[in-house]
Design an enzyme around this catalytic site. Structure first.
Site, PDB file in Angstrom:
ATOM      1  N   GLY A  53     -27.136   3.852 -35.536  1.00 30.56           N
ATOM      2  CA  GLY A  53     -27.239   2.712 -35.705  1.00 30.56           C
ATOM      3  C   GLY A  53     -26.505   2.253 -37.344  1.00 30.56           C
ATOM      4  O   GLY A  53     -26.393   3.299 -38.187  1.00 30.56           O
ATOM      5  N   SER A  54     -26.168   1.299 -37.507  1.00 27.25           N
ATOM      6  CA  SER A  54     -25.510   0.863 -38.797  1.00 27.25           C
ATOM      7  C   SER A  54     -26.784   0.319 -39.787  1.00 27.25           C
ATOM      8  O   SER A  54     -27.995   0.315 -39.293  1.00 27.25           O
ATOM      9  CB  SER A  54     -24.669  -0.269 -38.802  1.00 27.25           C
ATOM     10  N   GLY A  55     -26.583   0.137 -40.946  1.00 21.90           N
ATOM     11  CA  GLY A  55     -27.434  -0.418 -41.675  1.00 21.90           C
ATOM     12  C   GLY A  55     -27.938   0.697 -42.763  1.00 21.90           C
ATOM     13  O   GLY A  55     -28.899   0.512 -43.553  1.00 21.90           O
ATOM     14  N   HIS A  56     -27.346   1.947 -42.620  1.00 23.97           N
ATOM     15  CA  HIS A  56     -27.807   3.138 -43.248  1.00 23.97           C
ATOM     16  C   HIS A  56     -26.710   3.628 -44.053  1.00 23.97           C
ATOM     17  O   HIS A  56     -26.810   4.854 -44.449  1.00 23.97           O
ATOM     18  CB  HIS A  56     -28.254   4.249 -42.281  1.00 23.97           C
ATOM     19  N   LYS A  93     -29.394  12.602 -35.217  1.00 24.40           N
ATOM     20  CA  LYS A  93     -30.545  12.280 -35.835  1.00 24.40           C
ATOM     21  C   LYS A  93     -31.362  12.234 -34.735  1.00 24.40           C
ATOM     22  O   LYS A  93     -31.222  11.563 -33.688  1.00 24.40           O
ATOM     23  CB  LYS A  93     -30.620  11.062 -36.874  1.00 24.40           C
ATOM     24  N   ASP A 130     -30.478   7.714 -29.716  1.00 26.03           N
ATOM     25  CA  ASP A 130     -29.279   8.492 -30.153  1.00 26.03           C
ATOM     26  C   ASP A 130     -29.296   9.851 -29.303  1.00 26.03           C
ATOM     27  O   ASP A 130     -28.295  10.176 -28.795  1.00 26.03           O
ATOM     28  CB  ASP A 130     -29.659   8.999 -31.349  1.00 26.03           C
ATOM     29  N   HIS A 147     -36.002   2.833 -40.395  1.00 30.33           N
ATOM     30  CA  HIS A 147     -36.067   1.728 -39.570  1.00 30.33           C
ATOM     31  C   HIS A 147     -37.416   0.929 -39.647  1.00 30.33           C
ATOM     32  O   HIS A 147     -37.614  -0.097 -39.079  1.00 30.33           O
ATOM     33  CB  HIS A 147     -35.857   2.009 -38.135  1.00 30.33           C
TER      34      HIS A 147
END
Lengths: 331, 331
Positions: free
Chosen positions: A54-57, A105, A110, A219
């Site tokens: 996911g994005s945001g990391h 991860k 994922d 998250h």
């Protein structure tokens, strides 16, 4: 919610456009995808490395695309696994015929999507290997995982497997060293504030004015406990204590340390954490080969940090020290 | 106030201890001071570069100590100018006989204290030159300045003057190129949230739930106006518009761009800003030589960003591209 954005539903698309505009000398975006690859991909004679999630990391994972680390990064929506077709595009784009290692991860979504993409690639005759990173010692199973979560320690896998791939090693050799890193790395985090997923518009969880959460996931998944804010030295003792219990280091062992800011925590505070970390490791006669302090795997604007320890041997030291030239990580 | 710290009055001391513990291969702290210098200082045959200011702007300035940038950084208390005696210690520690350039951000306290330190050094026979950075186009005079404030553009001065000094140039030559950068660099910032100085325990100013401040300083000094949150593209137009009005670029000019996070703003949002920045510069036929996106000069955990534009010529390009190996900046 105050964020520097245009449309909450377009943040990943806008980010990727801005990223490629900034770093067009080093990376490119595969047309009509959310996949970032090295500009010179595929590199002949080299195993391809693909990671993502996911994005945001950010800077994970696209920030690690470049010489000596990743060949490709697949960017899902914020805190959402990328789809198999996007991962498949990344695999195809970085395969030079020598095979592709997927660095995943440990999150259920994922795992599932990277495995499906691997099957699609194998059906087209591409050799694929997978390594699952599960460095977070905070909790065994969690909201989105069976087993331990994968967090900032993943960056050590990118660095070390990437360095060996750059030397021309085989897929089996690169997979083996990636698994060695997974076996040797442990992490644990904590948060002082939650963060807001743009499309959600409100925090994913709540923390009181003087409350922190120990062992939280990237998250916002629940950790071990919510507690009152404590001095940095005591927080270090909790996080590092649990890591050391699990990693079972011995006298004279060598480690790399990563103190990772989750987004809103100033570098000043990360260095304050390192004061106590370095003292504890010195007391235990554990030799720190290198300390990485900064934002390596974030949770949007969450305040907090994680600590990672990687136990080193001669091979890992050589590969950790090797040249790297990515958007955010240079050696 | 939730921060990773022990004693609010010891944050700078604890930070410096953690910083030296992390990067002992590259830097050292002068005993009983808040001065960080290159481990190999003074470098024979090289002009010494010293910068500094209040702490709370990390990685500025100690993060830029290393090969190709600064020889020394003087760290004041949070948002407080370092004292002349500390600056004097830094000057003495980095002088190899070839002289020392002081790179000063334009704040009244910094100017006064660096000038006093320069006089103390000159009285001991050390050649000293000074350059004052005033890149912030937001306001003319401000809370702590006569004239424009010095903000993130200062990092370009470190990089370029540092590269020339590394080549063995004279103090006059290094001073001249530093002044050329000052002449060619413009910046402007905005904030979404305030930050808390640890010893104060409460925010230095207030912003409403949907309010932002345009043109704010890196210590929270008032900017041009408080306004409602706007789309990132519109914020870019305001900031970049004012920079371009002042810098007067022409068709085919070359620039370096810096998009600097103030502390709590995710990399995602900085890249979203760059999407519009790169579009506007492309429309104006201004060539972007390199774009730097990240946290270069922060305001503790303030959310927001600044944009800097540096107009380049052949000399500045060569020096910007030259090798650098500091704690946080490597090329």
């Amino acid at each position: 919610m105050k964020k520097l954005m245009n449309d909450p539903n377009q943040v990943v698309k806008d980010m990727l456009a801005g990223m490629v505009a900034a770093h067009f000398n080093q990376i490119k975006r595969l047309p009509d995808t959310t996949v970032i690859v090295r500009k010179d991909a595929p590199i002949q004679g080299k195993v391809g490395l693909v990671s993502g999630g996911g994005s945001g990391h950010e800077p994970a994972h696209a920030g690690y695309v470049g010489k000596g680390m990743l060949d490709g990064a697949v960017c899902g929506e914020v805190f959402t696994s990328p789809t198999p077709d996007q991962i498949f595009e990344a695999i195809k784009a970085v395969d030079s015929g020598k095979g592709v290692l997927l660095i995943i991860k440990n999150y259920t979504g994922d795992i599932m999507n990277f495995e499906m993409a691997a099957e699609m690639a194998e059906a087209e005759g591409i050799k694929v290997a997978k390594v699952v990173v599960n460095d977070d010692v905070a909790v065994e199973d969690s909201t989105y995982t069976t087993g331990r979560r994968g967090i900032a320690g993943t960056v050590f896998v990118h660095k070390i497997a990437g360095a060996l791939a750059e030397q021309g090693a085989t897929l089996e050799e690169v997979e083996a060293v990636a698994n060695k890193v997974v076996k040797n790395v442990r992490s644990m985090g904590m948060a002082l504030t939650p963060c807001i997923v743009p499309a959600a518009g409100k925090p994913g969880f709540e923390l009181g004015e003087n409350e922190i959460e120990i062992g939280i996931g990237i998250h916002g998944e629940p950790g071990i406990e919510k507690t009152q804010i404590q001095p940095a030295d005591e927080i270090v003792q909790i996080l590092l204590g649990k890591i050391l219990d699990d990693l079972k280091l011995e006298n004279n062992d060598k480690v790399a340390v990563m103190i990772n800011g989750l987004g809103a925590t100033p570098l000043m505070e990360l260095y304050i954490m390192n004061k106590k970390i370095s003292e504890i490791l010195k007391e235990k006669n554990i030799h720190v080969h290198e300390t990485f302090v900064g934002e390596f795997m974030t949770s949007l604007e969450m305040a907090g940090c994680s600590i990672s320890l990687l136990k080193l041997d001669d091979q890992l030291i050589e590969l950790l020290d090797a040249q790297a030239d990515t958007i955010v990580f240079k050696k």
